[in-house]
Scaffold this active site. Structure first.
Site, PDB file in Angstrom:
ATOM      1  N   LEU A 125       0.257   3.246   1.073  1.00 15.02           N
ATOM      2  CA  LEU A 125      -0.927   2.452   0.734  1.00 15.02           C
ATOM      3  C   LEU A 125      -1.164   1.378   1.797  1.00 15.02           C
ATOM      4  CD1 LEU A 125      -3.137   1.493  -1.366  1.00 15.02           C
ATOM      5  CD2 LEU A 125      -1.366   0.078  -2.406  1.00 15.02           C
ATOM      6  N   SER A 126      -0.115   0.619   2.135  1.00 15.62           N
ATOM      7  CA  SER A 126      -0.265  -0.540   3.028  1.00 15.62           C
ATOM      8  C   SER A 126      -0.691  -0.140   4.430  1.00 15.62           C
ATOM      9  CB  SER A 126       1.050  -1.310   3.115  1.00 15.62           C
ATOM     10  OG  SER A 126       1.454  -1.714   1.844  1.00 15.62           O
ATOM     11  N   THR A 158       8.323   2.813   3.151  1.00  7.72           N
ATOM     12  CA  THR A 158       9.695   3.138   2.749  1.00  7.72           C
ATOM     13  C   THR A 158       9.885   4.650   2.820  1.00  7.72           C
ATOM     14  OG1 THR A 158       9.696   1.255   1.261  1.00  7.72           O
ATOM     15  CG2 THR A 158      11.359   2.938   0.842  1.00  7.72           C
ATOM     16  N   ARG A 243       6.477  -1.253 -10.190  1.00  8.96           N
ATOM     17  CA  ARG A 243       6.898  -2.658 -10.284  1.00  8.96           C
ATOM     18  C   ARG A 243       8.030  -2.832 -11.297  1.00  8.96           C
ATOM     19  NH1 ARG A 243       0.571  -4.501  -9.611  1.00  8.96           N
ATOM     20  NH2 ARG A 243       0.604  -4.236  -7.335  1.00  8.96           N
ATOM     21  N   GLN A 279      33.114 -28.261 -13.311  1.00 12.04           N
ATOM     22  CA  GLN A 279      31.838 -28.179 -14.019  1.00 12.04           C
ATOM     23  C   GLN A 279      30.669 -27.825 -13.079  1.00 12.04           C
ATOM     24  OE1 GLN A 279      30.017 -31.664 -16.002  1.00 12.04           O
ATOM     25  NE2 GLN A 279      30.368 -30.543 -17.898  1.00 12.04           N
ATOM     26  N   GLU A 363       5.604  -3.858  -3.239  1.00 15.39           N
ATOM     27  CA  GLU A 363       4.941  -3.387  -4.479  1.00 15.39           C
ATOM     28  C   GLU A 363       4.160  -4.516  -5.179  1.00 15.39           C
ATOM     29  OE1 GLU A 363       6.653  -0.338  -6.766  1.00 15.39           O
ATOM     30  OE2 GLU A 363       7.781   0.474  -5.079  1.00 15.39           O
ATOM     31  N   SER A 366       4.673 -11.812  -5.162  1.00 14.67           N
ATOM     32  CA  SER A 366       4.695 -12.640  -6.383  1.00 14.67           C
ATOM     33  C   SER A 366       3.301 -13.204  -6.653  1.00 14.67           C
ATOM     34  CB  SER A 366       5.693 -13.786  -6.219  1.00 14.67           C
ATOM     35  OG  SER A 366       6.993 -13.253  -6.149  1.00 14.67           O
TER      36      SER A 366
HETATM   37  N1  CAA Z   1      -3.669  -1.588 -13.012  1.00 11.44           N
HETATM   38  C1  CAA Z   1      -4.745  -0.794 -13.167  1.00 11.44           C
HETATM   39  N2  CAA Z   1      -5.916  -1.022 -12.530  1.00 11.44           N
HETATM   40  C2  CAA Z   1      -5.980  -2.110 -11.742  1.00 11.44           C
HETATM   41  C3  CAA Z   1      -4.897  -2.978 -11.538  1.00 11.44           C
HETATM   42  C4  CAA Z   1      -3.695  -2.681 -12.216  1.00 11.44           C
HETATM   43  N3  CAA Z   1      -2.596  -3.436 -12.068  1.00 11.44           N
HETATM   44  N4  CAA Z   1      -5.275  -3.968 -10.680  1.00 11.44           N
HETATM   45  C5  CAA Z   1      -6.551  -3.728 -10.357  1.00 11.44           C
HETATM   46  N5  CAA Z   1      -6.988  -2.606 -11.000  1.00 11.44           N
HETATM   47  C6  CAA Z   1      -8.315  -1.988 -10.943  1.00 11.44           C
HETATM   48  C7  CAA Z   1      -9.377  -2.935 -11.479  1.00 11.44           C
HETATM   49  O1  CAA Z   1      -9.512  -2.801 -12.881  1.00 11.44           O
HETATM   50  C8  CAA Z   1     -10.616  -2.463 -10.743  1.00 11.44           C
HETATM   51  O2  CAA Z   1     -11.097  -1.282 -11.343  1.00 11.44           O
HETATM   52  P1  CAA Z   1     -12.676  -1.097 -11.647  1.00 11.44           P
HETATM   53  O3  CAA Z   1     -13.388  -1.323 -10.359  1.00 11.44           O
HETATM   54  O4  CAA Z   1     -12.785   0.288 -12.181  1.00 11.44           O
HETATM   55  O5  CAA Z   1     -13.022  -2.157 -12.652  1.00 11.44           O
HETATM   56  C9  CAA Z   1     -10.059  -2.049  -9.389  1.00 11.44           C
HETATM   57  O6  CAA Z   1      -8.660  -1.798  -9.569  1.00 11.44           O
HETATM   58  C10 CAA Z   1     -10.254  -3.102  -8.310  1.00 11.44           C
HETATM   59  O7  CAA Z   1      -9.663  -4.270  -8.791  1.00 11.44           O
HETATM   60  P2  CAA Z   1     -10.235  -5.706  -8.442  1.00 11.44           P
HETATM   61  O8  CAA Z   1     -11.712  -5.734  -8.556  1.00 11.44           O
HETATM   62  O9  CAA Z   1      -9.454  -6.653  -9.277  1.00 11.44           O
HETATM   63  O10 CAA Z   1      -9.872  -5.779  -6.903  1.00 11.44           O
HETATM   64  P3  CAA Z   1      -9.273  -6.985  -6.076  1.00 11.44           P
HETATM   65  O11 CAA Z   1      -9.414  -6.580  -4.666  1.00 11.44           O
HETATM   66  O12 CAA Z   1      -9.847  -8.285  -6.517  1.00 11.44           O
HETATM   67  O13 CAA Z   1      -7.724  -7.030  -6.504  1.00 11.44           O
HETATM   68  C11 CAA Z   1      -5.442  -6.278  -6.430  1.00 11.44           C
HETATM   69  C12 CAA Z   1      -6.921  -5.897  -6.525  1.00 11.44           C
HETATM   70  C13 CAA Z   1      -4.900  -6.431  -7.834  1.00 11.44           C
HETATM   71  C14 CAA Z   1      -5.206  -7.560  -5.656  1.00 11.44           C
HETATM   72  C15 CAA Z   1      -4.842  -5.071  -5.696  1.00 11.44           C
HETATM   73  O14 CAA Z   1      -5.415  -4.960  -4.424  1.00 11.44           O
HETATM   74  C16 CAA Z   1      -3.340  -5.117  -5.578  1.00 11.44           C
HETATM   75  O15 CAA Z   1      -2.615  -4.812  -6.533  1.00 11.44           O
HETATM   76  N6  CAA Z   1      -2.835  -5.450  -4.358  1.00 11.44           N
HETATM   77  C17 CAA Z   1      -1.412  -5.335  -4.067  1.00 11.44           C
HETATM   78  C18 CAA Z   1      -1.112  -3.998  -3.486  1.00 11.44           C
HETATM   79  C19 CAA Z   1       0.332  -3.663  -3.544  1.00 11.44           C
HETATM   80  O16 CAA Z   1       0.992  -3.832  -4.565  1.00 11.44           O
HETATM   81  N7  CAA Z   1       0.838  -3.121  -2.449  1.00 11.44           N
HETATM   82  C20 CAA Z   1       2.185  -2.673  -2.406  1.00 11.44           C
HETATM   83  C21 CAA Z   1       2.330  -1.613  -1.373  1.00 11.44           C
HETATM   84  S1  CAA Z   1       3.275  -0.243  -1.878  1.00 11.44           S
HETATM   85  C22 CAA Z   1       4.892  -0.610  -1.536  1.00 11.44           C
HETATM   86  O17 CAA Z   1       5.269  -1.712  -1.274  1.00 11.44           O
HETATM   87  C23 CAA Z   1       5.789   0.555  -1.713  1.00 11.44           C
HETATM   88  C24 CAA Z   1       7.048   0.553  -0.924  1.00 11.44           C
HETATM   89  O18 CAA Z   1       7.155   1.223   0.069  1.00 11.44           O
HETATM   90  C25 CAA Z   1       8.229  -0.164  -1.487  1.00 11.44           C
END
Ligand code: CAA
Length: 379
Positions: A125-126, A158, A243, A279, A363, A366
């Site tokens: 994703l990233s 990863t 998560r 302590q 993922e 915070s």
């Molecule tokens: N569960 C389900 N749906 C979700 C959600 C969640 N936790 N968070 C957001 N959505 C949905 C929203 O409902 C919205 O859907 P609709 O348009 O249908 O209403 C859509 O996603 C877009 O959401 P927002 O309008 O809220 O968008 P935003 O840009 O304001 O925020 C965010 C989105 C929550 C910040 C999101 O971008 C996010 O979670 N970012 C973090 C990404 C992340 O976790 N990356 C990790 C990389 S993977 C990794 O690390 C793996 C590894 O290798 C270890």
């Protein structure tokens, strides 16, 4: 309400603990120093069923619940968080995503081999400019008849070089913003797919983190998961479960650091008595134990909700933000309890302290978890 682990949970705990002690502990320091991936150990984890724990047995999985998975993640992470991040990504991002949303043909072709641990998967994703801001995907997939042409770069992946199968999120229609994002299954040996540089990291140094480059990679339409435009929902739903896995990893890092501190405090003497009788140390141990117990309750509650088929978005974000902060606090205190010994590699806690930091970042940082939590509670 029942706080008791079942016999099956206890058996999983015992098996994971025994495996971590006998197979992961030897050379964990060397693997960290040399940034060496635990190939042999991950292979054995596959043989023992740790790589596809929650997958239906008909696809070669263990058919277990999410609590069993969290228990195993905690035990493995007490010893080696580099091995447990591979396990977490394979189980809760790749296998879960494929089992929940993949077609039967995709499950037969890919999930069966991923769940058995025969091959590893990665979740992509990233990007260089899309970490927390995950909707800003620049990687594109353009439909040309019966296939897509994939172009772009992914970062911090990863299992980057060790995976065989990659779930790649890409923009298929930029005019629709996040509703124009799709997800594809990409195989490593396809032309135009290059594994880029390996990251030299602060912690989880034994894990395999790379950038990936896609140049005109041909992806058959049948390798798209779900409909066009489903990719962002796929990523968010998958991460909600991922998560919980990372929260369990953080919990394991904290418990590992605490258990080592407890044992050390009974052996190390200062001013004529074991430091556990001072302590100042007793209070540190009391705080560590309390924080760990609280984190475990949040992690198991999130896992339980998932197993009940209830909404676990809020619970998983709370578990991750809290457990990762506990991992950081407890591991820093563990170094302090160990004093000078805590600052050298031989005593393990400095590694756990370095490993803990990433649980507050990957993922969803915070800060992202707090966005998820506040949006849920203010709705
Ligand atoms: N569960 C389900 N749906 C979700 C959600 C969640 N936790 N968070 C957001 N959505 C949905 C929203 O409902 C919205 O859907 P609709 O348009 O249908 O209403 C859509 O996603 C877009 O959401 P927002 O309008 O809220 O968008 P935003 O840009 O304001 O925020 C965010 C989105 C929550 C910040 C999101 O971008 C996010 O979670 N970012 C973090 C990404 C992340 O976790 N990356 C990790 C990389 S993977 C990794 O690390 C793996 C590894 O290798 C270890």
């Amino acid at each position: 309400m029942n706080f008791q682990l079942t016999e099956e949970h206890l058996a999983v705990q015992e098996a994971a603990r025994e495996f971590a002690q006998s197979e992961l502990l030897p050379e964990v320091i060397e693997r960290d120093t040399e940034a060496r991936f635990p190939h042999e150990q991950i292979e054995k984890m596959g043989e023992l069923g740790f790589m596809g724990m929650m997958v239906d047995p008909k696809y070669n999985g263990g058919g277990m619940d999410t609590i069993s998975y969290c228990i195993a993640m905690e035990e493995i992470s007490k010893i080696d968080a580099s091995a447990s991040v591979s396990m977490s990504v394979n189980n809760s991002l790749v296998c879960w995503g494929l089992e929940k949303y993949g077609s039967e043909a995709q499950k037969q072709k890919y999930l069966t081999r991923l769940a058995s641990g025969e091959i590893l998967g990665a979740f992509c994703l990233s990007e260089p400019e899309a970490g927390s801001d995950a909707t800003s995907q620049k990687t594109s997939a353009e439909l040309k008849g019966d296939h897509y042409i994939l172009n772009g770069t992914k970062n911090w992946i990863t299992n980057g070089s060790t995976a065989s199968v990659y779930l790649v999120i890409a923009q298929t229609d930029a005019s629709k913003a996040h509703k124009g994002i799709s997800v594809f299954i990409v195989e490593k040996d396809w032309e135009g797919f290059v594994v880029g540089k390996k990251e030299d990291k602060l912690g989880i140094r034994g894990s395999d983190t790379h950038s990936l480059m896609f140049t005109d990679v041909i992806v058959p339409v049948e390798n798209r998961i779900g409909e066009e435009g489903f990719g962002f929902t796929f990523a968010m739903e998958t991460l909600n479960g991922g998560r919980i896995g990372i929260a369990a990893q953080a919990l394991g890092i904290a418990s590992g650091a605490y258990e080592m501190s407890l044992a050390y405090s009974k052996e190390r003497k200062t001013f004529g008595k074991p430091i556990s009788e001072h302590q100042a140390i007793q209070f540190k141990l009391a705080d560590m134990a309390t924080q760990i117990e609280t984190a475990r309750l949040l992690v198991h509650k999130a896992a339980w909700l998932k197993d009940q088929g209830e909404d676990y978005t809020l619970a998983s974000a709370m578990a991750k933000v809290y457990a990762s902060e506990v991992a950081m606090n407890v591991s820093v205190e563990a170094v302090q309890v160990h004093g000078g010994y805590g600052y050298v590699k031989e005593y393990h806690v400095e590694r756990l302290m370095r490993d803990a930091k990433i649980t507050q970042i990957y993922e969803g940082t915070s800060e992202i978890q707090r966005i998820v939590i506040s949006r849920k509670i203010l709705k």
